[in-house]
Design an enzyme around this catalytic site. Sequence first.
Site, PDB file in Angstrom:
ATOM      1  N   HIS A  95     -17.334  29.167 -78.816  1.00  0.00           N
ATOM      2  CA  HIS A  95     -16.659  29.096 -77.510  1.00  0.00           C
ATOM      3  C   HIS A  95     -15.509  30.115 -77.483  1.00  0.00           C
ATOM      4  O   HIS A  95     -14.834  30.311 -78.491  1.00  0.00           O
ATOM      5  CB  HIS A  95     -16.134  27.673 -77.276  1.00  0.00           C
ATOM      6  CG  HIS A  95     -15.711  27.443 -75.851  1.00  0.00           C
ATOM      7  ND1 HIS A  95     -14.563  27.994 -75.330  1.00  0.00           N
ATOM      8  CD2 HIS A  95     -16.290  26.753 -74.844  1.00  0.00           C
ATOM      9  CE1 HIS A  95     -14.456  27.636 -74.051  1.00  0.00           C
ATOM     10  NE2 HIS A  95     -15.491  26.890 -73.729  1.00  0.00           N
ATOM     11  N   GLU A 144     -20.491  32.343 -70.849  1.00  0.00           N
ATOM     12  CA  GLU A 144     -19.277  31.820 -70.227  1.00  0.00           C
ATOM     13  C   GLU A 144     -18.257  32.948 -70.047  1.00  0.00           C
ATOM     14  O   GLU A 144     -17.493  33.255 -70.972  1.00  0.00           O
ATOM     15  CB  GLU A 144     -18.676  30.714 -71.095  1.00  0.00           C
ATOM     16  CG  GLU A 144     -19.572  29.511 -71.246  1.00  0.00           C
ATOM     17  CD  GLU A 144     -18.771  28.252 -71.554  1.00  0.00           C
ATOM     18  OE1 GLU A 144     -18.859  27.296 -70.781  1.00  0.00           O
ATOM     19  OE2 GLU A 144     -18.028  28.250 -72.558  1.00  0.00           O
ATOM     20  N   SER A 180     -16.261  26.910 -64.596  1.00  0.00           N
ATOM     21  CA  SER A 180     -15.948  26.305 -63.294  1.00  0.00           C
ATOM     22  C   SER A 180     -17.164  25.726 -62.571  1.00  0.00           C
ATOM     23  O   SER A 180     -17.234  25.766 -61.337  1.00  0.00           O
ATOM     24  CB  SER A 180     -15.197  27.292 -62.397  1.00  0.00           C
ATOM     25  OG  SER A 180     -13.924  27.560 -62.952  1.00  0.00           O
TER      26      SER A 180
HETATM   27  P1  PGA Z   1     -14.653  24.676 -67.073  1.00  0.00           P
HETATM   28  O1  PGA Z   1     -14.942  24.939 -68.656  1.00  0.00           O
HETATM   29  O2  PGA Z   1     -15.892  24.052 -66.502  1.00  0.00           O
HETATM   30  O3  PGA Z   1     -13.489  23.726 -67.059  1.00  0.00           O
HETATM   31  O4  PGA Z   1     -14.371  25.995 -66.467  1.00  0.00           O
HETATM   32  C1  PGA Z   1     -16.169  25.407 -69.108  1.00  0.00           C
HETATM   33  C2  PGA Z   1     -16.105  25.726 -70.584  1.00  0.00           C
HETATM   34  O5  PGA Z   1     -15.132  26.356 -71.042  1.00  0.00           O
HETATM   35  O6  PGA Z   1     -17.004  25.336 -71.370  1.00  0.00           O
END
Ligand code: PGA
Length: 220
Positions: A95, A144, A180
Amino acid sequence: MKYIIGNWKANKNADEVQKWIAAFKTHDLAVLEGQVEVIICPPFPFLPLLHEAFKEFDHIKLGAQDISQFGAGQYTGEVAAHSLDGLVQYVLVGHSERRRYFQETDRSVELKVEAAQSGGIEPIVLVRGPEDQIPLGVKFVGYEPVDAIGTGDTESLPQIQDMRNEIGVDATQVFIYGGSVKSHNVRDLVSAPEVDGVLPGGASLDPEEFYTLIERCLHL
Ligand code: PGA
């Protein structure tokens, strides 16, 4: 079949987790079967609790948010694949928050993927874009974009579709988008055949929002 991966990050205590489970279980979870696979990724201490709560549902699985690159042994504070045995089917690896705050690199991602695979756990490798490497043999790839995480702004669908190609995800792999994802925008994303699933963070913390988000992924 779409994948919905809830990443709780470093949130919740035991009391809050009990409440989340109770609220989530008021919904009809059986109707989700065969349509979606839900993967909940809580902090490590809550894995046994969630495991017990959802063990009767084959389509609700658990994932760890990280895994040690080392095997079991003298590595204080680490959680090895062996300790996750029987608790999780998946693990998030790489991540962007781990790359940013914990100095994870392509090399540590590679070692973690190997540790997961040799422990029988499916790694979901998260990349920020084509600059991050995907180790060989990885089936689940999560894209991401950093600018979309926690900001309320998803990347546009055409950009996400392009990125699938740019990253080099092939037809045998599962392509997940995160950043998001909410109940109000998820349907457009998962309606695209190129998007095999989503990885909501903030939206997975609230059981009502998370269930609504899952419902919007049905009947595609
Ligand atoms: P978010 O996070 O949906 O709060 O943007 C997603 C993630 O970082 O896995």
